[in-house]
Design an enzyme around this catalytic site. Structure first.
Site, mmCIF file in Angstrom:
data_model
loop_
_atom_site.group_PDB
_atom_site.id
_atom_site.type_symbol
_atom_site.label_atom_id
_atom_site.label_comp_id
_atom_site.label_asym_id
_atom_site.label_seq_id
_atom_site.Cartn_x
_atom_site.Cartn_y
_atom_site.Cartn_z
ATOM 1 N N TYR A 1 -38.635 -10.731 -3.469
ATOM 2 C CA TYR A 1 -37.979 -10.149 -4.635
ATOM 3 C C TYR A 1 -37.812 -11.156 -5.754
ATOM 4 O O TYR A 1 -38.003 -12.371 -5.563
ATOM 5 C CB TYR A 1 -36.638 -9.506 -4.258
ATOM 6 C CG TYR A 1 -35.447 -10.432 -4.160
ATOM 7 C CD1 TYR A 1 -35.208 -11.226 -3.048
ATOM 8 C CD2 TYR A 1 -34.528 -10.497 -5.213
ATOM 9 C CE1 TYR A 1 -34.099 -12.048 -2.966
ATOM 10 C CE2 TYR A 1 -33.405 -11.324 -5.136
ATOM 11 C CZ TYR A 1 -33.193 -12.083 -4.011
ATOM 12 O OH TYR A 1 -32.096 -12.903 -3.942
ATOM 13 N N LYS B 1 -38.779 -16.587 -2.153
ATOM 14 C CA LYS B 1 -37.655 -15.720 -2.513
ATOM 15 C C LYS B 1 -37.856 -14.407 -1.756
ATOM 16 O O LYS B 1 -38.463 -13.468 -2.261
ATOM 17 C CB LYS B 1 -37.599 -15.528 -4.039
ATOM 18 C CG LYS B 1 -36.252 -15.031 -4.510
ATOM 19 C CD LYS B 1 -36.071 -15.225 -5.989
ATOM 20 C CE LYS B 1 -34.848 -14.534 -6.520
ATOM 21 N NZ LYS B 1 -33.564 -14.989 -6.006
#
Ligand SMILES: Cc1ncc(COP(=O)(O)O)c(C=O)c1O
Length: 305
Positions: free
Chosen positions: A43, A162
């Site tokens: 994300y 991430k």
């Protein structure tokens, strides 16, 4: 406490799931999605200023980089994602918006850790109003602690991915909340400083700026990357080198950087004041430099600036 819950519930928020627009209540995803089952997703959090997405290309590049480190193939093009982000933003209609882009490895045919059973990606884009930072952060700074929770080792789940697995940061911020402070800074296995639960950390000593290197085990923040370039362009020396907790506590100034919070002065660590216990001159100077950069990238380009 009740008030916080109420604000969150009433908050205007739009969700785009694989190209379909939903409000908060309607937005649902399968319990068989690997993002839900294993945190098997990547994300990004980006934002707009003045209705214009800020550094969106850099965020998309990092999304692709995170996916590549997990061998997660993305069945969308970057242009398709930009198009879906813009649709969600148009529906939201806020000048300053928060943008979360999530891509999961998809839903499972059978319950198995093995990703070969995953079907195609789910794309979820959440946009909402981006609230400004409290004024007190700029006047007084924020207080933090050093976390007891260690940052994940780069050879385990690399902090530079991430991903939807953010439990390491969740554990750190829980420690901070327990102590009633803004955030907790995690150390790596060698005992060196890494980063906060959701932002990169910096210190100023004399005229030099120092921030931990990627080898310390951190997310390569986009704000960090930009600020390194901007500082150098303004003749401020930046060193990416390991920082011990002692060095951080004895720095003249300390601050965090992140997309949503920009530059946040830190004035107390584990009950010790940093420098004079107030946001310092270098931090203030960098806040000005960064604001100018945001203006150039957004307001100035909209024809309103
Ligand atoms: C762990 C962590 N470090 C650093 C950052 C700052 O990154 P950026 O400046 O790209 O928002 C974030 C925010 O995404 C983060 O979650």
């Amino acid at each position: 406490m009740n008030e916080i819950k109420k604000v969150e519930k009433d908050e205007k928020l739009i969700v785009n799931i694989c190209g379909e627009i939903f409000n908060r209540k309607e937005a649902k995803i399968s319990v068989f999605d690997r993002g839900f089952l294993y945190g098997d997703s990547v994300y990004e959090v980006a934002r707009t200023y003045n209705g214009i997405p800020f550094l969106l290309q850099e965020h998309l590049d990092r999304l692709w980089h995170s996916a590549s480190l997990l061998n997660l193939s993305i069945n969308y093009t970057q242009d398709e994602i930009v198009h879906q982000v813009n649709r969600a933003l148009a529906e939201l209609g806020e000048e300053n918006a928060y943008i979360r882009i999530i891509i999961t490895r998809g839903e499972e045919g059978i319950l198995s850790l093995d990703p070969t059973f995953a079907k195609s990606n789910n794309l979820v884009i959440i946009v909402k109003d981006q609230t400004p930072n409290p004024k007190s952060w700029y006047q007084d700074g924020v207080k933090v602690i050093l976390a007891k929770t260690q940052r994940t080792n780069r050879m385990a789940v690399d902090p530079n991915i991430k991903s939807g697995n953010y439990l390491n940061s969740v554990l750190a911020i829980m420690e901070a909340r327990k102590e009633g402070v803004y955030d907790a800074i995690m150390l790596n296995v060698l005992g060196n400083i890494t980063e906060g639960s959701h932002s990169n950390i910096w210190m100023a000593k004399g005229k030099n700026l120092v921030t931990p290197p990627l080898t310390a085990g951190i997310l390569e923040g986009i704000t960090r990357k930009m600020l390194i370039q901007l500082a150098k362009g303004n003749n401020i020396q930046v060193d990416q080198k390991d920082i011990t907790p002692n060095e951080l506590i004895n720095a003249d100034e300390v601050f965090f950087t992140s997309t949503t919070r920009e530059i946040v002065p830190v004035t107390q660590i584990d009950n010790s004041p940093i420098g004079l216990g107030q946001p310092g001159n270098m931090t203030k100077e960098l806040i000005k430099i960064y604001s100018k950069f945001i203006h150039q990238q957004t307001v100035d380009q909209s024809g309103n600036g």
